[in-house]
Design a protein around this motif. Structure first.
Motif, PDB file in Angstrom:
ATOM      1  N   MET A 168       1.625 -79.971 114.985  1.00  0.00           N
ATOM      2  CA  MET A 168       2.048 -80.176 113.521  1.00  0.00           C
ATOM      3  C   MET A 168       0.375 -80.759 112.953  1.00  0.00           C
ATOM      4  O   MET A 168       0.428 -80.361 111.868  1.00  0.00           O
ATOM      5  N   ALA A 169      -0.230 -81.477 113.633  1.00  0.00           N
ATOM      6  CA  ALA A 169      -1.505 -82.009 113.232  1.00  0.00           C
ATOM      7  C   ALA A 169      -2.560 -80.944 113.186  1.00  0.00           C
ATOM      8  O   ALA A 169      -3.296 -80.960 112.159  1.00  0.00           O
ATOM      9  N   GLU A 170      -2.492 -80.205 114.091  1.00  0.00           N
ATOM     10  CA  GLU A 170      -3.539 -78.950 114.007  1.00  0.00           C
ATOM     11  C   GLU A 170      -3.140 -78.003 112.719  1.00  0.00           C
ATOM     12  O   GLU A 170      -4.084 -77.640 112.116  1.00  0.00           O
ATOM     13  N   ALA A 171      -1.949 -77.810 112.491  1.00  0.00           N
ATOM     14  CA  ALA A 171      -1.485 -77.046 111.432  1.00  0.00           C
ATOM     15  C   ALA A 171      -1.942 -77.628 110.261  1.00  0.00           C
ATOM     16  O   ALA A 171      -2.630 -77.109 109.254  1.00  0.00           O
ATOM     17  N   ALA A 172      -1.753 -79.002 110.139  1.00  0.00           N
ATOM     18  CA  ALA A 172      -2.214 -79.804 108.918  1.00  0.00           C
ATOM     19  C   ALA A 172      -3.743 -79.774 108.776  1.00  0.00           C
ATOM     20  O   ALA A 172      -4.048 -79.661 107.792  1.00  0.00           O
ATOM     21  N   LEU A 173      -4.448 -80.038 109.685  1.00  0.00           N
ATOM     22  CA  LEU A 173      -5.844 -79.954 109.646  1.00  0.00           C
ATOM     23  C   LEU A 173      -6.591 -78.492 109.420  1.00  0.00           C
ATOM     24  O   LEU A 173      -7.615 -78.480 108.750  1.00  0.00           O
ATOM     25  N   ALA A 174      -5.716 -77.577 109.457  1.00  0.00           N
ATOM     26  CA  ALA A 174      -6.199 -76.239 109.007  1.00  0.00           C
ATOM     27  C   ALA A 174      -6.052 -76.156 107.547  1.00  0.00           C
ATOM     28  O   ALA A 174      -6.809 -75.294 106.910  1.00  0.00           O
ATOM     29  N   LYS A 175      -5.332 -77.183 106.836  1.00  0.00           N
ATOM     30  CA  LYS A 175      -5.284 -77.121 105.527  1.00  0.00           C
ATOM     31  C   LYS A 175      -6.137 -78.074 104.810  1.00  0.00           C
ATOM     32  O   LYS A 175      -6.690 -77.961 103.715  1.00  0.00           O
ATOM     33  N   VAL A 176      -6.342 -79.318 105.379  1.00  0.00           N
ATOM     34  CA  VAL A 176      -6.963 -80.290 104.911  1.00  0.00           C
ATOM     35  C   VAL A 176      -7.389 -81.355 106.039  1.00  0.00           C
ATOM     36  O   VAL A 176      -6.644 -81.516 106.869  1.00  0.00           O
TER      37      VAL A 176
ATOM     38  N   ALA B   7       4.068 -81.515  99.774  1.00  0.00           N
ATOM     39  CA  ALA B   7       4.430 -80.896 101.287  1.00  0.00           C
ATOM     40  C   ALA B   7       3.568 -81.484 102.414  1.00  0.00           C
ATOM     41  O   ALA B   7       3.973 -81.823 103.503  1.00  0.00           O
ATOM     42  N   MET B   8       2.269 -81.489 102.000  1.00  0.00           N
ATOM     43  CA  MET B   8       1.184 -82.303 103.164  1.00  0.00           C
ATOM     44  C   MET B   8       1.560 -83.773 103.154  1.00  0.00           C
ATOM     45  O   MET B   8       1.703 -84.312 104.166  1.00  0.00           O
ATOM     46  N   MET B   9       1.889 -84.493 102.051  1.00  0.00           N
ATOM     47  CA  MET B   9       2.555 -85.794 102.009  1.00  0.00           C
ATOM     48  C   MET B   9       3.805 -86.051 102.912  1.00  0.00           C
ATOM     49  O   MET B   9       3.645 -86.700 103.830  1.00  0.00           O
TER      50      MET B   9
ATOM     51  N   ARG C 268      -5.711 -84.611  96.079  1.00  0.00           N
ATOM     52  CA  ARG C 268      -6.182 -84.112  97.435  1.00  0.00           C
ATOM     53  C   ARG C 268      -5.381 -83.152  98.150  1.00  0.00           C
ATOM     54  O   ARG C 268      -5.670 -82.501  98.957  1.00  0.00           O
ATOM     55  N   ILE C 269      -3.859 -83.802  98.191  1.00  0.00           N
ATOM     56  CA  ILE C 269      -2.880 -83.055  98.992  1.00  0.00           C
ATOM     57  C   ILE C 269      -1.864 -82.881  98.159  1.00  0.00           C
ATOM     58  O   ILE C 269      -1.637 -83.603  97.217  1.00  0.00           O
TER      59      ILE C 269
END
Length: 117
Positions: free
Chosen positions: A30-38, A9-11, A5-6
């Motif tokens: 950082m959380a918002e940028a990650a949430l834009a991906k998954v 880099a996401m890990m 699922r990830i």
């Protein structure tokens, strides 16, 4: 990562959000940028924690509730419930009691138990 699922880099981003001390503004960004991906419960938890630290509890509550709706593991669910207990005054007792009962993350469950006293 194991379920595909990830990516690595996401890990790394998730590990940074969970394990590294950072300013709430930086964590939120950082959380918002990650949430834009998954969209994962642990990332939503990090966003909710940052919002709570920034004095935005009303904004953190729906983020954390969404995290609970997603299929998350017992460890993350316990931490989400603890954080909800900190930011959702109206339902504080219920969230903290649920964290203690779930007992998935022993430290979070213990913190919730202490806050109930």
């Amino acid at each position: 990562l194991a379920k595909g699922r990830i990516d690595a880099a996401m890990m790394k981003t998730i590990m940074t959000l969970v394990d590294q001390p950072m300013m709430p503004e930086e964590k939120l960004q950082m959380a918002e940028a990650a949430l834009a991906k998954v969209e994962l419960p642990v990332i939503l938890l990090a966003k909710g924690e940052a919002m709570g630290s920034l004095g935005q509890p009303a904004d953190a509550v729906p983020v954390l509730r969404k995290a609970l709706e997603l299929d998350g593991d017992i460890d993350v669910r316990t931490r989400i419930l603890l954080t909800l207990g900190m930011v959702d005054e109206a339902n504080r007792q219920a969230h903290l009691s649920a964290a203690v009962k779930l007992n998935g993350n022993l430290i979070a469950a213990a913190q919730a138990g202490m806050m109930l006293r």
